[in-house]
Design a protein around this motif. Structure first.
Motif, PDB file in Angstrom:
ATOM      1  N   TYR A  80      34.080  42.268  43.426  1.00 46.65           N
ATOM      2  CA  TYR A  80      35.524  42.385  43.236  1.00 46.65           C
ATOM      3  C   TYR A  80      36.221  41.340  44.079  1.00 46.65           C
TER       4      TYR A  80
ATOM      5  N   GLU B  65      40.821  43.020  44.147  1.00 47.00           N
ATOM      6  CA  GLU B  65      40.838  44.238  43.334  1.00 47.00           C
ATOM      7  C   GLU B  65      40.454  44.019  41.871  1.00 47.00           C
ATOM      8  N   GLU B  66      40.115  42.823  41.494  1.00 54.56           N
ATOM      9  CA  GLU B  66      39.724  42.566  40.110  1.00 54.56           C
ATOM     10  C   GLU B  66      38.217  42.357  40.044  1.00 54.56           C
ATOM     11  N   ARG B  67      37.559  43.070  39.110  1.00 51.49           N
ATOM     12  CA  ARG B  67      36.120  42.904  38.978  1.00 51.49           C
ATOM     13  C   ARG B  67      35.821  41.540  38.375  1.00 51.49           C
TER      14      ARG B  67
END
Lengths: 116, 112
Positions: free
Chosen positions: A49, A52-54
């Motif tokens: 991540y 907060e973004e995969r």
């Protein structure tokens, strides 16, 4: 604070249970990772991540579901696991997703998972 | 598939002995890291080597990066029981989005 903290330290679950592993860091790092560590095998990267973004999912079965509600916290939700999923699950963080030439990872102590 | 082979996988020695752990690959790395993991703990970074041929020393530990940046070694002089642990090398492939490839580790036991 230079720690990555993981809970629980040990977890025993049946194949039909649902449980979650938790990881947090307060170093202001922008990337967080889940690794699986099995005996005699290299560390396997599961998820990455960034802010907060995969950004990476390395063909991990859907019975593992990550969640990153903010840049300090990372969860790994577990559901209908298999005995071969028993392993040490390590959370790590780094300053940035695209590492500098140092690319240092800061690891937590791990969550030892046993699936019966 | 990039592989990083570590040898030996297990090493049990007496206090005071010297040892060397090797990390080899056919891939070229932008940098290479060595971590130590003690029982019940996560891996902790010992050193990063970046330049081909680079040698770094950390007390009794000497790390070397191969000239071609495909291999590395860790030499411990006069090992002590406190050196016991799992030693992991990890190579960084920068042009693949910063992919870090880990070796399978060397389990070192130093007996008093």
């Amino acid at each position: 604070d230079t720690e990555v903290t993981q809970t629980p330290k040990h977890l025993v679950m049946g194949m039909t249970n649902k449980k979650s592993l938790k990881c947090e860091q307060h170093m202001g790092h922008r990337a967080m990772y889940w690794y699986k560590q099995s005996a005699k095998k290299p560390l396997e990267l599961m998820f990455v991540y960034s802010l907060e973004e995969r950004v990476e999912n390395n063909s991990v079965p859907s019975r593992f579901s990550p969640e990153c509600p903010n840049s300090s916290h990372l969860f790994l939700h577990l559901h209908t696991l298999q005995p071969e999923d028993s392993a040490l699950y390590l959370c790590a963080s780094s300053q940035d997703r695209q590492p500098t030439s140092t690319g240092e990872l800061f690891f937590g102590e791990g969550s030892r998972l046993t699936v019966l | 598939t990039q592989l990083l082979e570590q040898s030996p996988q297990f090493l049990s020695i007496q206090e005071g002995e010297n040892l060397t752990v090797y990390c080899n690959s056919s891939s070229v790395f932008s940098s290479l890291q060595w971590y130590r993991q003690e029982p019940g703990e996560g891996p902790v970074l010992l050193v990063t080597v970046v330049t081909g041929g680079e040698v770094k020393k950390l007390k009794r530990l000497t790390f070397q990066f191969g000239d071609a940046r495909k291999d590395s070694s860790l030499h411990i002089t006069a090992a002590q029981p406190g050196d016991t642990g799992l030693y992991l090398c990890a190579g960084l492939i920068y042009n693949q989005g910063g992919k870090l490839i880990f070796g399978q580790g060397t389990e070192l036991s130093v007996k008093p």
